[in-house]
Design an enzyme around this catalytic site. Sequence first.
Site, PDB file in Angstrom:
ATOM      1  N   ASP A 139     -10.706  -5.986   2.835  1.00  0.00           N
ATOM      2  CA  ASP A 139     -11.747  -6.204   3.839  1.00  0.00           C
ATOM      3  C   ASP A 139     -11.752  -7.664   4.293  1.00  0.00           C
ATOM      4  O   ASP A 139     -12.747  -8.378   4.197  1.00  0.00           O
ATOM      5  CB  ASP A 139     -13.125  -5.814   3.307  1.00  0.00           C
ATOM      6  N   TYR A 149      -8.565   1.944  -2.998  1.00  0.00           N
ATOM      7  CA  TYR A 149      -9.299   0.863  -2.329  1.00  0.00           C
ATOM      8  C   TYR A 149      -9.298  -0.404  -3.177  1.00  0.00           C
ATOM      9  O   TYR A 149     -10.287  -0.766  -3.802  1.00  0.00           O
ATOM     10  CB  TYR A 149     -10.742   1.351  -2.087  1.00  0.00           C
TER      11      TYR A 149
END
Length: 472
Positions: free
Chosen positions: A204, A198
């Site tokens: 995001d 991640y």
Amino acid sequence: MKQLSITLLSAAILPLAIVQAQTCSAKYGQCGGVGWTGPTCCPAGWTCQQQGNNIYYSQCLPGTGSSSSSSSQTSTTTRSSSSTTSSSASTTLTSTTSTSTSPTSTPSSGTGNDRNPYLGAQFYATPYYASEITTSINSFKAAGDSADAAKAAQVQSVGTAIWIDVAAKIPNITTYLDDALALQKSTGQIQAVTFVVYDLPDRDCAAAASNGEFTVANDGLTHYKAYIDGFHAAFAAHPDNRIICIIEPDSLGNLVTNLNVPKCSAAANTYKAGIAYAIQQLQFPNVALYLDAAHAGWLGWPANLQPAATLFSQVLQSAAPATIRGFSTNVANYNAFHAATPDPITQGSSTPDEESYIAALTPHLQALNVPANFVTDTGRNGVQGIRQAWGDWCNVKGAGFGVRPTTNTGVANVDAFLWVKPGGESDGTSNSSAARYDFHCGQSDAAQPAPEAGTWFDAYFQALVKNANPSL
């Protein structure tokens, strides 16, 4: 950041003779402990395990083995871990494992993607998460709530994923794999260690709370490849571990639905190239990969299913001949896996839960020869009907822990239910003046005041314990 040093005790479960003609305890029911006079066996596929160092309580938990009575005794194993954190601590913790088959050797051919990696294994519980939980155990005790303190202590032995969300945490991979291997050797129980990859550049892209450290504009792809190379080196040095990776939650979902957001559009090619590189570099016989597929409320709509499958296929074609085991869903989210009564926020959707979403997506994947196995995050989905809108995701009030990690999913192509998001670690801050503030964290259905993403949210963890379904 300071180093966290933790000593952990391991409780080994020693099976006794099978009790004939005995009614077994229910799933998650008590099955043993000092003074216990009830059933001491569990349903098939479940084992009776002592909860931490609590000699008065053993519980039927998912695991390999048949219904058999058992008792517990404690053996000690020294375990240490380092992780980046804002404070240092030294804590004695507990973990439970069940004796089963001895660890099997790594296959000489194929990859970890060829099989369900969780079968025959214990879901590895991290000492770092256990140390965070100690904070909340102490809070319960300070409030005179010994019952919930005992429940919180049970969570210390639940396996959760390890998020490697910055490059500085790469050394932790080796720390945890060494720890899991030592535990594996001492107990004879395979430890399935789950990592979350991640750290994409402009991570995001449609949100603010979990923005990462790399940017597309600052040669982020090069930095990201170096980050992935860190995983590769650690995995190459640990051929005897059972390893699973959840690859980049929320990333490709944004490329299906949010290309109208300039940041997402600008990051699209980098996302695809970075994920393809990760898939290529993490091909090992003992490593299984799951690419994130968002959740039912995001990609489950009919207009999104085919575009999602097509995008997944394109990324895999870029990575070929490297491949994946399948996909993860509901990561850090709250959707039910199977909703007997759909949550009102899902009205109008033909996929109101993760089971129906997986069923709808599977044929699209199969038509493109894309692996269609799944894992679903059940870490915080124990309570439904708590969100005002399906898109609300930040520290949702009223949430409770869901079904514990297990391979008993009831669906052939769903490998496991996991706790990918460690319950109690904040989704994002409710401080509207903070640089990483996201408006979702300030909504009326978000618990407040909330700390920065990834930091311990004591009050929220306490609520997850109290609202757990099934109860702890």
